[in-house]
Design a protein around this motif. Sequence first.
Motif, PDB file in Angstrom:
ATOM      1  N   VAL A  12       3.419   3.489  -4.098  1.00 17.43           N
ATOM      2  CA  VAL A  12       4.519   2.255  -4.574  1.00 17.43           C
ATOM      3  C   VAL A  12       3.584   0.940  -4.957  1.00 17.43           C
ATOM      4  O   VAL A  12       2.805   0.416  -5.175  1.00 17.43           O
ATOM      5  N   GLY A  50       3.224  -4.333  -1.967  1.00 20.03           N
ATOM      6  CA  GLY A  50       3.416  -3.691  -0.768  1.00 20.03           C
ATOM      7  C   GLY A  50       1.748  -4.118   0.213  1.00 20.03           C
ATOM      8  O   GLY A  50       1.272  -4.850  -0.487  1.00 20.03           O
ATOM      9  N   ASN A  51       1.984  -3.303   1.386  1.00 17.93           N
ATOM     10  CA  ASN A  51       0.422  -3.916   1.995  1.00 17.93           C
ATOM     11  C   ASN A  51      -0.786  -2.898   1.843  1.00 17.93           C
ATOM     12  O   ASN A  51      -0.691  -1.916   1.779  1.00 17.93           O
ATOM     13  N   TYR A  52      -1.660  -3.181   1.294  1.00 16.52           N
ATOM     14  CA  TYR A  52      -2.400  -2.001   0.494  1.00 16.52           C
ATOM     15  C   TYR A  52      -3.562  -2.200   1.684  1.00 16.52           C
ATOM     16  O   TYR A  52      -4.347  -3.416   1.704  1.00 16.52           O
ATOM     17  N   ASP A  86       1.057  -0.406   4.093  1.00 17.33           N
ATOM     18  CA  ASP A  86       2.035   1.086   3.360  1.00 17.33           C
ATOM     19  C   ASP A  86       1.181   1.747   2.115  1.00 17.33           C
ATOM     20  O   ASP A  86       1.514   3.161   2.211  1.00 17.33           O
ATOM     21  N   LYS A  94       5.145   8.305   6.377  1.00 16.42           N
ATOM     22  CA  LYS A  94       5.308   6.890   5.504  1.00 16.42           C
ATOM     23  C   LYS A  94       4.151   6.263   4.695  1.00 16.42           C
ATOM     24  O   LYS A  94       4.981   5.993   4.245  1.00 16.42           O
ATOM     25  N   ILE A  95       2.850   6.455   4.931  1.00 15.08           N
ATOM     26  CA  ILE A  95       2.201   5.698   4.205  1.00 15.08           C
ATOM     27  C   ILE A  95       1.762   6.404   2.912  1.00 15.08           C
ATOM     28  O   ILE A  95       1.813   8.058   3.552  1.00 15.08           O
TER      29      ILE A  95
END
Length: 326
Positions: free
Chosen positions: A140, A143-145, A209, A233-234
């Motif tokens: 990824v 995205g959001n970490y 994510d 999904k993560i």
Amino acid sequence: MRSVKVFLMGALLIASSVAWAQKVGLLMDSYVIERWRTDQTLFTEKIQSLGGKVLVEVPHGNPDEQVKLGKKLLASGIDVLVIVPTDAQKAIAIVEAAKAANIPVLSYDRLIPTKDVSLYISYDGTKVGRLQAQYAKDKVPAGNYMLINGPKSDNNSIMFRNGQMDVIQSEIKSGKINVIADFILDDWSELEAIMKVEEFLSNNSVRPDVIIAANDALATGALQVLPRDLAAKIVITGQDAERMALRNIVAGQQSMTVYKPIKPLAYQAAEAAMKLAKKQPVGATKMKYGDIEVNAILLDPIVVDKTNYKDTIVKDGHLSMSEINN
């Protein structure tokens, strides 16, 4: 008469070897993290095979109790003290007491940040963090970490985070990676990870994510409160190759773990401890940590995921297929 003399001489030699066997103090932290019993068992076995004797004390996660038990071991006539520090800063007091008693100290897996440590042996903690973050970034890149790290009282935790930041800091600055939560926990606590992630999910609509969890206990905690379809999904990292982590990896929940084979670490530590006890030189390199420099032996960690766990963890005998699948 001759046979009696031979017998007596043999008995004296045996008694002498027992009396002069190197006494190694092993000061653990706790058994909260699954791996530590294995470390203790392997370390003890190796010391005994080298002719030494191990005295073990366990403060069960209490740093003040660890200081007391450390001083107790120092007073028991040991030749070397091996410490898995509960609180790295408080453990300095044990090292100071050991120095006053002229007893060498080996800092095992977690660094006690003082130049008076005789040897530090561990896997490369900064590399562990880099491997976790690089794996996540490869999967990824934007995205959001969410970051979940252990306590600052454990210098390994600081190294893991430094390694993670080495990899993702530029993407954070550019805005490609958005850090939606950055948790520094009070302990390597699965329960605290559960509470932090649950609180975040309850109070925020944004979802991660990626979760860079510094070890498997924290990853397992996060997974307990994530909806199963979301978890799949993560990208979720970990460390220690614990049994539950491998089960989650096979099930497609946790993405990876950083595997640090325990036997090489425990055996090399035992060999080094015996050399220190005998006042023999130990082959080591210099490692800088902040303003201090210590002698160190650093082993290389290994990334493990669904593609290679059979060729690493299972092949090494760290876990069997039945332990993972049942």
